[in-house]
Design a protein around this motif. Structure first.
Motif, PDB file in Angstrom:
ATOM      1  N   ALA A  85     -26.259  25.653  -9.746  1.00 12.22           N
ATOM      2  CA  ALA A  85     -25.634  25.836 -11.053  1.00 12.22           C
ATOM      3  C   ALA A  85     -24.475  24.864 -11.193  1.00 12.22           C
ATOM      4  O   ALA A  85     -23.772  24.583 -10.216  1.00 12.22           O
ATOM      5  N   GLY A  86     -24.276  24.350 -12.395  1.00 13.19           N
ATOM      6  CA  GLY A  86     -23.134  23.469 -12.632  1.00 13.19           C
ATOM      7  C   GLY A  86     -21.838  24.245 -12.601  1.00 13.19           C
ATOM      8  O   GLY A  86     -20.842  23.802 -12.032  1.00 13.19           O
ATOM      9  N   VAL A  87     -21.837  25.426 -13.220  1.00 15.92           N
ATOM     10  CA  VAL A  87     -20.665  26.301 -13.247  1.00 15.92           C
ATOM     11  C   VAL A  87     -21.126  27.720 -12.940  1.00 15.92           C
ATOM     12  O   VAL A  87     -22.109  28.194 -13.508  1.00 15.92           O
ATOM     13  N   SER A  88     -20.418  28.404 -12.047  1.00 18.77           N
ATOM     14  CA  SER A  88     -20.744  29.775 -11.700  1.00 18.77           C
ATOM     15  C   SER A  88     -19.502  30.629 -11.850  1.00 18.77           C
ATOM     16  O   SER A  88     -18.395  30.209 -11.468  1.00 18.77           O
ATOM     17  N   GLY A  89     -19.644  31.813 -12.424  1.00 13.87           N
ATOM     18  CA  GLY A  89     -18.520  32.716 -12.581  1.00 13.87           C
ATOM     19  C   GLY A  89     -18.838  34.087 -12.018  1.00 13.87           C
ATOM     20  O   GLY A  89     -19.988  34.541 -12.083  1.00 13.87           O
TER      21      GLY A  89
ATOM     22  N   ALA B 199     -25.360  25.574 -23.839  1.00 15.51           N
ATOM     23  CA  ALA B 199     -26.131  25.252 -22.643  1.00 15.51           C
ATOM     24  C   ALA B 199     -27.399  24.523 -23.059  1.00 15.51           C
ATOM     25  O   ALA B 199     -28.007  24.854 -24.077  1.00 15.51           O
ATOM     26  N   ALA B 200     -27.799  23.543 -22.275  1.00 13.71           N
ATOM     27  CA  ALA B 200     -28.975  22.739 -22.620  1.00 13.71           C
ATOM     28  C   ALA B 200     -29.733  22.372 -21.366  1.00 13.71           C
ATOM     29  O   ALA B 200     -29.167  22.279 -20.271  1.00 13.71           O
TER      30      ALA B 200
ATOM     31  N   VAL C  92     -30.591  28.763 -21.758  1.00 12.44           N
ATOM     32  CA  VAL C  92     -29.706  29.829 -21.296  1.00 12.44           C
ATOM     33  C   VAL C  92     -30.549  30.889 -20.606  1.00 12.44           C
ATOM     34  O   VAL C  92     -31.568  31.326 -21.143  1.00 12.44           O
ATOM     35  N   PHE C  93     -30.136  31.303 -19.428  1.00 10.60           N
ATOM     36  CA  PHE C  93     -30.851  32.343 -18.703  1.00 10.60           C
ATOM     37  C   PHE C  93     -29.875  33.465 -18.381  1.00 10.60           C
ATOM     38  O   PHE C  93     -28.873  33.249 -17.690  1.00 10.60           O
TER      39      PHE C  93
END
Length: 402
Positions: free
Chosen positions: A77-81, A101-102, A111-112
């Motif tokens: 993932a590019g960004v995880s929170g 998101a793309a 988007v998932f």
């Protein structure tokens, strides 16, 4: 590269700067290739921590004309929170999309949203959802899906009970609009189920008034020559199941039917089914006579007062209404008791003109011109609507038994 560590309470803890668009203001590098340890922050290149209320652990800003505040790149993932009790990822925007998101892959999604809980739903209608959309904007949509390609759908739902479910306390649960196609299309691929099921499970009586309420299904159109509800069957026979066959029907009602306007029937006659007996075969256009309770046979003698009617279905006329139909009994035929029907006629005993009274003839299943008034009483089938000089043929007649 200029930069320094802050030494005062009023300064930033660390400040670094770069004036090159090919470099970064601050670069944190962790060269370990071991599996992450030390909690969620273990193995990070940069770790930000704060105990200040409503403040972020890491804050990124881009004060340029274009670009992003925080950019993340990663194999998973590019960004995880993550949050123990709050939102894993939160986005805000005053002038643009809060979250964008793309993906460039037709095998993946933009988007998932994934909810891994298997417990019973709690937290209201949105509890347990993979993706939840909320808006307080007038006429806005909580979730909006769009497909700008040449074909496809804007929103696709898959579920064990329903692919898409809608609920509204006072409005419409599901609404569809289209400027150039159907407002809604529903399909079933199982012979044991329906393409559309309309169900109103409320109890009590519908309120009085002209508004059509309390219905399972309501159809309305303002289009000239349009229909509020249309039923059709897929059949190679444009008339449906045929004269005696069993087949699909365009409409079926279980219970009483109320009509406040006209009923327009395109068929030519009023018919009723009877059992056919005897050795002679009957077909559409055949004249038949009574042979007992609910039974008829092909006529074979002139001026027969037992005449019952003409078998419907010959030529271009079809029954408009059939009484006592029993599709599971193939030996029953619809007899035209009133109206227009094509009839087998025999002109050898006298030419037939328009308006002539017709009766049974000695030729089986045929009608002839009635010339004997005394014998005609009770043996008239109806009046001819066509002419035949001699021989045998089919003529349209107006059935009027007398």
């Amino acid at each position: 590269m200029p930069g320094h560590f802050g030494t005062l309470e009023t300064e930033d803890g660390a400040y670094s700067e770069s004036q090159s668009s090919a470099h970064v203001g601050f670069f944190g590098n962790n060269t370990s290739t071991d599996v992450t340890a030390g909690g969620g922050a273990g193995g990070s290149g940069v770790f930000g921590l704060t105990v200040t209320q409503n403040a972020p652990g890491v804050f990124g800003a881009n004060n340029g004309v274009t670009g992003v505040g925080v950019q993340g790149n990663g194999p998973d993932a590019g960004v995880s929170g993550f949050s123990e009790n709050g939102n894993g990822l939160r986005a805000f925007s005053n002038g643009g999309d809060a979250l964008y998101a793309a993906t460039g892959s037709s095998g993946h999604v933009g988007v998932f949203g994934n909810n891994t809980s298997t417990a019973e739903v709690t937290g209201g209608g949105a509890g347990g959802a993979g993706v939840f959309g909320l808006t307080v904007s007038q006429d806005g949509a909580g979730v909006f899906g769009s497909n700008n390609g040449p074909k496809g759908v804007g929103v696709q739902g898959n579920g064990p009970d329903a692919g898409v479910s809608g609920f509204s306390e006072n409005g419409v649960a599901v609404r569809g609009h289209s400027n150039h196609n159907d407002g809604g299309q529903l399909f079933a691929h199982d012979v044991g189920h329906n393409g559309v099921l309309g169900l109103n499970d409320a109890s009590g009586s519908a309120p009085a008034g002209s508004s059509p309420v309390g219905n399972g299904v309501y159809g309305y159109t303002a289009v000239t020559a349009g229909s509020g509800v249309v039923g059709a069957v897929a059949s190679t026979n444009p008339t449906g199941a045929g004269v005696t066959g069993i087949g699909p029907v365009a409409g079926r009602f279980f219970g009483d039917v109320v009509v406040t306007g006209d009923v327009q029937l395109t068929g030519g006659d009023l018919a009723e089914e009877f059992h056919l007996v005897g050795d002679l075969l009957a077909g559409p256009g055949s004249v038949v006579v009574l042979a007992g309770l609910d039974h008829v046979r092909v006529s074979d003698r002139p001026y027969d007062r037992r005449v019952a009617g003409v078998v419907s279905g010959a030529g271009n006329y079809r029954p408009a209404l059939v009484l006592d139909r029993r599709p599971d009994q193939p030996d029953r035929f619809p007899l035209a008791l009133n109206g227009k029907v094509w009839c087998n006629v025999d002109a050898d005993s006298g030419s037939i003109e328009v308006g002539d009274l017709l009766t049974t003839s000695s030729r089986p299943g045929h009608a002839m011109r009635a010339t004997d008034p005394q014998q005609s009483f009770g043996a008239v089938i109806g009046k001819s609507l066509g002419a035949l000089a001699k021989g045998q043929g089919l003529l349209p007649i107006l059935v009027a038994l007398q």
